[in-house]
Scaffold this active site. Structure first.
Site, PDB file in Angstrom:
ATOM      1  N   ASP A  72       0.619  -1.222   0.114  1.00 56.18           N
ATOM      2  CA  ASP A  72       0.069   0.261   0.410  1.00 56.18           C
ATOM      3  C   ASP A  72       0.828   0.794   0.387  1.00 56.18           C
ATOM      4  O   ASP A  72       1.637   1.605   0.941  1.00 56.18           O
ATOM      5  CB  ASP A  72      -0.843   0.158   1.308  1.00 56.18           C
ATOM      6  N   ASP A 252      -2.279   5.261  -6.376  1.00 54.46           N
ATOM      7  CA  ASP A 252      -1.755   4.614  -4.980  1.00 54.46           C
ATOM      8  C   ASP A 252      -1.990   3.271  -5.236  1.00 54.46           C
ATOM      9  O   ASP A 252      -3.390   2.629  -6.501  1.00 54.46           O
ATOM     10  CB  ASP A 252      -2.917   4.719  -3.958  1.00 54.46           C
TER      11      ASP A 252
END
Ligand code: NAG
Ligand code: NAG
Ligand code: NAG
Ligand code: NAG
Ligand code: NAG
Ligand code: NAG
Ligand code: NAG
Ligand code: NAG
Ligand code: NAG
Ligand code: NAG
Length: 380
Positions: A72, A252
């Site tokens: 992440d 992201d």
């Protein structure tokens, strides 16, 4: 993480006793990971943004406990213990300091530890501060935690009542001399099956066999709140028509789709003819509208990176994973729900990242992007 999405990419992390000092190979160092889609949760993907990137660790220290963690770039705490009990080793130190992190949908509470974290033979991090969850929510059964690759500033305040930063995995790889430049490069490909091991993270550099042409770099954005994340400025055009003037947003790995601000999204949907599909939450188009799609162009750092028509649709072989119908065509662009100019206007998620090679460069405070052999491939 952005609240609309759940972090579902995962990576196997081994916490192990290291009997002898790790041998550090030349920087950069690389680990592989896989992308996984959960077939048993139709409808989940869109609301919770559920594709997964799973690292498979082939060689590991012993004894070791393996944890599947989400890769992440949108959060920065590394932690384990969800859906799989944390097993302390002789290197585990419980600081007893409570830790609490929320991700919009879900989060965890627990205690902060110091431990040795092993990502691969040549990626061993001593004395890494990690969270160990005692309670968590919002994660699939196969997810055991998160490998936080976001900026260290996002860790400030996550230790309950303590306003200090917690050095991230990449901070420690740099400070322990494992890598020279602090950066992570991400490579993976479009896939049409629910599990594919085709991803690669390179710490401390880039893998020249993974991209074509030159890498274009752009400085990280000054615009708040995108500046808290891996934030950049970009413009977006549909064909030759600009639909989003220079604006700030984020890149992201923990988000599946591409999100545009509401005004740009409306222009895009008007041009493509997409219609909201209630079953999936995505916009669907007809075969003739698909045949008429134009390139969706992202101008980043002065270079245009295009998503071809095929790159703008969800892999049709995976429609059932969305709870969609097998013969439908779904667009992978979603609505951020905020107008452009808010300071956090777009997310370039996995469906964007799988078409390009990307570099998250902390040392030079910049983001890099290059084309790959898969940029224009017809896979979906
Ligand atoms: C992937 O799909 C196969 C076949 O449909 C299924 O057996 C397997 O459980 C799926 N894996 C996941 C993670 O959903
Ligand atoms: C897949 O999703 C279902 C429903 O959300 C969930 O119960 C199951 O644990 C998930 N499977 C994996 C392998 O994460
Ligand atoms: C760490 O210490 C805290 C405080 O004593 C305790 O509540 C927690 O259970 C410990 N964690 C583990 C995994 O042992
Ligand atoms: C681990 O790091 C913390 C914080 O920097 C430090 O207080 C502690 O002494 C370190 N432990 C070891 C074994 O290096
Ligand atoms: C963690 O603790 C906070 C504060 O008590 C609470 O609001 C939150 O819901 C907890 N998170 C989880 C996942 O239980
Ligand atoms: C952490 O956040 C607090 C409160 O916002 C702030 O005062 C402090 O300067 C921050 N620390 C760092 C290292 O940025
Ligand atoms: C791209 O494909 C060509 C032709 O198959 C191959 O020679 C080259 O190594 C590939 N490059 C990358 C970066 O994958
Ligand atoms: C890459 O950059 C070099 C040096 O600036 C330049 O000579 C070369 O033409 C560029 N290659 C491509 C494919 O743009
Ligand atoms: C990004 O856009 C903002 C707002 O338009 C502008 O203030 C800033 O100078 C731009 N560039 C960077 C690197 O932030
Ligand atoms: C999209 O189309 C609708 C209906 O024709 C129109 O009212 C709206 O202004 C258009 N929006 C944009 C951004 O083009």
């Amino acid at each position: 993480m952005f609240p609309k999405t759940i972090l579902i990419s995962n990576l196997v992390l081994a916490l192990s006793v290291v009997a002898t000092p790790a041998t550090i190979r030349d920087s950069p160092v690389t680990v592989s990971f896989a992308k996984q889609v959960n077939i048993s949760g139709p409808g989940h993907i869109v609301q919770q943004d559920q594709a997964r990137l799973k690292h498979l660790l082939s060689k590991a220290g012993s004894p070791a406990t393996y944890y599947d963690v989400i890769v992440d770039t949108g959060s920065s705490n590394t932690w384990v213990g969800a859906n799989k009990a944390f097993v302390p080793t002789s290197t585990s130190v419980n600081t007893t300091q409570p830790i609490s992190v929320g991700y919009g949908s879900g989060g965890f509470n627990g205690s902060e530890f110091y431990d040795t974290v092993t990502l691969s033979d040549s990626l061993v991090i001593k004395n890494q501060s990690i969270g160990v969850a005692s309670i968590w929510g919002g994660f699939e059964d196969s997810v055991n935690g998160i490998l936080g690759l976001g900026p260290v500033g996002l860790t400030n305040g996550t230790l309950v009542g303590v306003y200090e930063e917690i050095p991230t995995v990449t901070d420690n790889l740099k400070s322990q001399g494992t890598i020279t430049g602090q950066s992570v490069s991400v490579s993976f490909q479009p896939t049409t099956t629910n599990t594919s091991i085709n991803g690669e993270l390179t710490f401390g550099g880039t893998s020249s066999d993974k991209f074509t042409g030159n890498i274009t770099y752009t400085p990280l954005t000054d615009s708040f709140p995108a500046s808290e994340y891996w934030g950049i400025n970009q413009t977006v055009s549909y064909g030759t028509t600009e639909i989003m003037a220079s604006d700030a947003g984020i890149v992201d790995t923990g988000t599946t789709l591409v999100y545009l601000p509401s005004d740009a999204f409306e222009s895009y949907i008007n041009s493509t003819g997409g219609v909201l599909d209630d079953a999936t939450g995505l916009y669907s188009i007809t075969p003739s509208q698909y045949a008429a799609l134009d390139t969706l162009n992202f101008n980043i750092g002065g270079t245009t990176f295009g998503l071809t028509p095929n790159a703008q649709i969800w892999p049709r072989s995976l429609n059932s994973f969305l709870g969609g119908s097998t013969d439908a065509i779904y667009l992978i662009v979603g609505n951020m729900g905020v107008p452009s100019g808010s300071g956090f206007d777009f997310i370039n998620g996995q469906v964007f990242l799988e078409r390009f090679y990307t570099v998250f460069d902390t040392t030079n405070q910049r983001f890099g992007i290059a084309t790959t052999n898969y940029t224009t491939s017809t896979t979906n």
